[in-house]
Design an enzyme around this catalytic site. Structure first.
Site, PDB file in Angstrom:
ATOM      1  N   CYS A 177      -3.682  -6.292  -3.414  1.00  0.00           N
ATOM      2  CA  CYS A 177      -2.516  -7.074  -3.008  1.00  0.00           C
ATOM      3  C   CYS A 177      -2.369  -8.466  -3.607  1.00  0.00           C
ATOM      4  O   CYS A 177      -1.371  -8.749  -4.277  1.00  0.00           O
ATOM      5  CB  CYS A 177      -2.460  -7.154  -1.489  1.00  0.00           C
ATOM      6  N   HIS A 215       0.387 -13.966   1.124  1.00  0.00           N
ATOM      7  CA  HIS A 215      -0.937 -13.581   0.623  1.00  0.00           C
ATOM      8  C   HIS A 215      -1.253 -14.127  -0.767  1.00  0.00           C
ATOM      9  O   HIS A 215      -1.918 -13.463  -1.564  1.00  0.00           O
ATOM     10  CB  HIS A 215      -1.117 -12.057   0.659  1.00  0.00           C
ATOM     11  N   ASP A 238       3.016  -3.110  -3.947  1.00  0.00           N
ATOM     12  CA  ASP A 238       2.056  -4.031  -4.557  1.00  0.00           C
ATOM     13  C   ASP A 238       0.889  -3.318  -5.229  1.00  0.00           C
ATOM     14  O   ASP A 238       0.253  -3.860  -6.133  1.00  0.00           O
ATOM     15  CB  ASP A 238       1.542  -5.042  -3.524  1.00  0.00           C
ATOM     16  N   ASN A 239       0.588  -2.108  -4.790  1.00  0.00           N
ATOM     17  CA  ASN A 239      -0.497  -1.316  -5.372  1.00  0.00           C
ATOM     18  C   ASN A 239      -0.408   0.089  -4.802  1.00  0.00           C
ATOM     19  O   ASN A 239       0.492   0.398  -4.009  1.00  0.00           O
ATOM     20  CB  ASN A 239      -1.874  -1.930  -5.090  1.00  0.00           C
ATOM     21  N   ASP A 289       0.811  -1.232   0.000  1.00  0.00           N
ATOM     22  CA  ASP A 289       0.000   0.000   0.000  1.00  0.00           C
ATOM     23  C   ASP A 289       0.841   1.278   0.000  1.00  0.00           C
ATOM     24  O   ASP A 289       0.353   2.329   0.434  1.00  0.00           O
ATOM     25  CB  ASP A 289      -0.964   0.052   1.195  1.00  0.00           C
TER      26      ASP A 289
END
Length: 484
Positions: free
Chosen positions: A76, A142, A284-285, A37
């Site tokens: 994610c 994840h 990741d984003n 994030d």
């Protein structure tokens, strides 16, 4: 600690084989550092006015800063699956974040408890492992719902010789987490902050390797995803600068992650490994939206000049910081705006390692090395995103060269989908792309001027490519069974 080191060192050689035409000293090591994030604008080198990131600033000065670096998805789990496979995560059947299997009885999450990166997927660590590399994951996994059981493939089955990981977030927070697992064994309560714990595990692993052994390290920080927790002395440093204590906590969280990066980089320097180690840093984003859910009160990440946030298919959802350092090959102090993606890691690293790829493996990434030498990436496929659960209405996006196009599905009326199952696959595949927006993204990174009306020929060209990509991807995506 000695026991797992011995196990790791004993097992590493089992998958190794000689790679022709490349001497061991010519094959670089690879380190991928992934934040969770982190927004495009959250580092000092990307323009943040307050957050202190001296180690990452140094990494950028000593290497290349990529201003058009993209994650594989705006959330994610699919982003991580894309990074590890070099394939669009929808192709692998990972469409959204993966809840833990214990959440299967919550409304709408039954089929999502089945979701995982399937054993049929070829992963980057597997490719490098077969080429004689030692491989390790430290941090956030994840990529499955059923973590640390025989029910679904675990990090070891994805090609990691050594893994020290959590299923999703560090719990109960980044401070003193209790949910880490090392090679299938629960570690129990730990003291310290998750980013330092993950970095120190990685450092111990690198130090235990034979000097001649090439390695791939995937260091996946939990920071700065909630639940944020940061050292009090770092938080105090932002008093009077941040608007409130929660924002100070976020600023300190990013700085604490930067400290962990510094520890790892110092180790590479000390062991004289830095010269021939490719280090890639990214996220990741994009950043979480403040107060989007109850526990996101410290989510003060910034997208910089980009539109949207995490969970959007606009630029801020997938366009993230990207820094690459490789002293042996990359001239320091460069900045590139060439579009590069985490999908590119697998084909790029495999090429540099002299590793073989399975015949017929359909990749969506490309070799990014030309961009690291100031050139253009030769892409057979445009960068393409479908996020069926997006917060913005245009859930489909594509970038090709200097241009980006977005579209709604069925005029925005297709219900949001967090997982594609046998019951929803037909509707997804039959959806009609509508309401197109067109941006010359190389000149308009904020997506402020929609050129769909002004550039009808370009719109028609991009629309045709977008529709073709949508049909191909949804036609080949993995579909999960429905679960009552």
């Amino acid at each position: 600690m000695r026991f797992w080191r011995i196990l790791m060192l004993t097992g590493v050689g089992l998958a190794a084989f000689a790679v022709p035409n490349l001497r061991a000293e010519e094959r670089p090591n690879f380190v991928v550092i992934l934040c969770d994030d982190l927004g495009w604008g959250d580092l000092a080198s990307y323009g943040h006015p307050h957050i202190k990131t001296p180690n990452l600033d140094r990494l950028a000065v000593e290497g290349m800063r990529l201003t058009s670096f993209y994650s594989a998805a705006p959330v994610c789990s699919p982003s991580r699956v894309g990074l590890l496979t070099g394939r669009n995560p929808n192709r692998a059947g990972v469409y959204d974040w993966i809840p833990h299997v214990e959440q299967r009885n919550q409304s709408g999450k039954a089929s999502r408890a089945l979701v995982h990166m399937r054993k049929e997927e070829v992963t980057l660590p597997q490719v490098l492992q077969k080429a004689g590399y030692a491989t390790a994951l430290s941090g956030k996994w994840h990529c499955n719902a059923d973590f640390n059981t025989a029910g679904q493939p675990q990090p070891g089955e994805a090609g990691f010789d050594h893994w020290f990981a959590t299923q999703n977030n560090a719990a109960p927070s980044h401070e003193n987490p209790v949910n880490y697992v090392r090679n299938g064994n629960e570690v129990g309560p730990l003291e310290g902050y998750s980013c330092q714990l993950a970095a120190r595990e990685a450092i111990d692993w690198i130090e235990a390797l034979p000097k001649e052994k090439p390695f791939f390290l995937y260091l996946a920080f939990h920071e700065p995803h909630e639940p944020v927790a940061s050292p009090p002395e770092l938080v105090k440093g932002y008093e009077g600068i941040a608007r409130n204590e929660d924002e100070a906590e976020y600023f300190a969280n990013v700085e604490n992650m930067d400290r962990a990066v510094g520890e790892l980089m110092a180790t590479l320097d000390r062991l004289k490994l830095a010269e021939n180690t490719v280090v890639v840093f990214s996220s990741d984003n994009g950043p979480e939206t403040l107060n989007r859910y109850r526990a996101s009160n410290r989510s003060y990440g910034t997208p910089g000049p980009l539109r949207g946030m995490k969970l959007w298919t606009t630029e801020a959802g997938c366009r993230v910081p990207g820094i690459v350092r490789w002293p042996a090959k990359i001239k320091p102090g460069q900045v590139s705006d060439e579009a590069v993606s985490s999908l590119d890691f697998l084909p790029s690293f495999a090429s540099l390692a002299g590793a073989s790829l399975p015949e017929g493996l359909a990749l969506d990434g490309a070799d990014m090395m030309a961009a690291l030498n100031g050139g253009k990436v030769a892409r057979e496929k445009p960068l393409f995103w479908i996020y069926f659960n997006a917060l913005n209405e245009q859930r489909v996006a594509m970038r090709e060269g200097d241009w980006k196009i977005l579209a709604k599905l069925n005029g925005g009326k297709l219900p949001t989908v967090s997982n594609v199952t046998e019951g929803s696959a037909a509707k997804v595949r039959q959806a009609v792309l509508t309401d197109f927006s067109l941006f010359e993204i190389a000149k308009d990174q904020g997506e402020e001027r929609d050129l769909a009306q002004e550039q009808p020929d370009k719109l028609k060209e991009m629309q045709g490519k977008l529709e073709a990509a949508y049909r191909e991807l949804t036609g080949s995506m993995f579909v999960w069974p429905d679960v009552d």
